[in-house]
Design a protein around this motif. Structure first.
Motif, short mmCIF file in Angstrom:
data_model
loop_
_atom_site.label_atom_id
_atom_site.label_comp_id
_atom_site.label_asym_id
_atom_site.label_seq_id
_atom_site.Cartn_x
_atom_site.Cartn_y
_atom_site.Cartn_z
N LEU A 138 0.83 -1.20 0.00
CA LEU A 138 0.00 0.00 0.00
C LEU A 138 0.87 1.26 0.00
CD1 LEU A 138 -2.82 -1.06 2.46
CD2 LEU A 138 -3.05 -0.68 -0.01
N TRP A 139 1.99 1.20 0.74
CA TRP A 139 2.91 2.34 0.75
C TRP A 139 3.39 2.63 -0.67
CZ3 TRP A 139 8.17 2.47 -0.53
CH2 TRP A 139 8.82 3.68 -0.26
N THR A 181 -2.64 8.99 4.05
CA THR A 181 -2.38 8.02 5.11
C THR A 181 -0.89 7.68 5.19
OG1 THR A 181 -4.57 7.03 4.99
CG2 THR A 181 -2.80 5.63 5.85
N PHE A 182 -0.29 7.43 4.05
CA PHE A 182 1.11 7.01 4.04
C PHE A 182 2.07 8.20 4.17
CE2 PHE A 182 -1.24 3.37 2.90
CZ PHE A 182 -0.58 2.37 3.59
N ARG A 183 1.65 9.36 3.72
CA ARG A 183 2.45 10.56 4.02
C ARG A 183 2.53 10.75 5.53
NH1 ARG A 183 0.44 13.00 -0.75
NH2 ARG A 183 -1.45 13.73 0.28
N ALA A 184 1.41 10.59 6.20
CA ALA A 184 1.38 10.75 7.66
C ALA A 184 2.22 9.69 8.36
CB ALA A 184 -0.06 10.71 8.17
N ALA A 195 13.09 -2.94 2.25
CA ALA A 195 11.87 -3.73 2.48
C ALA A 195 11.22 -4.11 1.16
CB ALA A 195 10.90 -2.95 3.36
N LEU A 196 11.13 -3.17 0.24
CA LEU A 196 10.50 -3.46 -1.04
C LEU A 196 11.32 -4.47 -1.84
CD1 LEU A 196 8.04 -2.80 -2.72
CD2 LEU A 196 9.27 -0.85 -3.68
N GLN A 197 12.64 -4.32 -1.83
CA GLN A 197 13.48 -5.30 -2.52
C GLN A 197 13.31 -6.70 -1.92
OE1 GLN A 197 17.63 -4.13 -3.65
NE2 GLN A 197 17.09 -2.31 -2.45
N HIS A 198 13.25 -6.76 -0.59
CA HIS A 198 13.08 -8.05 0.07
C HIS A 198 11.73 -8.67 -0.28
CE1 HIS A 198 12.01 -10.73 3.49
NE2 HIS A 198 13.21 -11.17 3.22
#
Length: 195
Positions: free
Chosen positions: A108-109, A121-124, A166-169
């Motif tokens: 979602l991020w 939401t993700f900016r916050a 995290a995204l690469q993993h």
């Protein structure tokens, strides 16, 4: 066995709905997430999802907040360089055991960059994380354990690195050796920030 209270039943239902929402996001992204599908996946009606969260936006907000809080457990260090390094190490270490809820947060991020409905939401969430990192850098500067750097820029760089790892993993777990990487990244920041 004592009967569960209304609060206990509500908490159990909420947890089941959040787990169902996370599963749907992992399987199909934000587009797969509807209140009706969450209710169905969790074994409830759409009405119970609406009753608990009110809207899809509120559901995403709750999922993001509950997933991110406590991701790095046991942060009891005073603000400063050591807590910052503990957070970096803990974040990367926690990726190894991250479940559907954490994967949903990350997906979602990434999707929030192109989805105005969840971008705030993700900016916050990122702003809160950067504020913690900034506080550690500033406290380290004040204590003399961190050299003179810009706390805002440093917080942006650390958060970007952690989210990128995290995204690469998530995309290719075999390519990211978390055990080795957590020590390397921690020491990279210790060298970069130490006076």
């Amino acid at each position: 066995m004592p009967r569960r209270t209304q609060a206990e039943r509500r908490a159990q239902t909420g947890a089941a709905l959040l787990a169902a929402a996370a599963d749907l996001v992992v399987e199909g992204g934000l587009g797969a997430l509807t209140l009706a599908r969450v209710g169905e996946r969790a074994g409830y009606s759409r009405g119970i999802v609406t009753h608990h969260f009110g809207s899809k936006q509120a559901l995403v907000d709750t999922l993001a907040r509950t997933t991110q809080s406590g991701f790095v457990p046991g942060v009891d260090h005073e603000p400063g360089l050591e807590r910052l390094l503990f957070l970096v190490d803990g974040y990367i270490g926690a990726l190894a055991g991250s479940g559907p809820a954490n994967r949903a947060f990350l997906l979602l991020w990434a999707e929030s960059a192109t989805s105005p409905e969840i971008a705030e939401t993700f900016r916050a969430r990122d702003a809160g994380f950067r504020a913690d990192l900034r506080a550690d850098v500033a406290a380290g500067i004040a204590a003399g354990t961190v050299r003179e750097v810009d706390p805002d820029d440093t917080a942006v760089a650390i958060l970007g690195q952690l989210r990128g790892i995290a995204l690469q993993h998530h995309l290719d777990p075999a390519a990211v050796d978390l055990d080795r990487l957590r020590g390397a990244v921690r020491e990279q920041w210790r060298r970069a920030l130490s006076p």
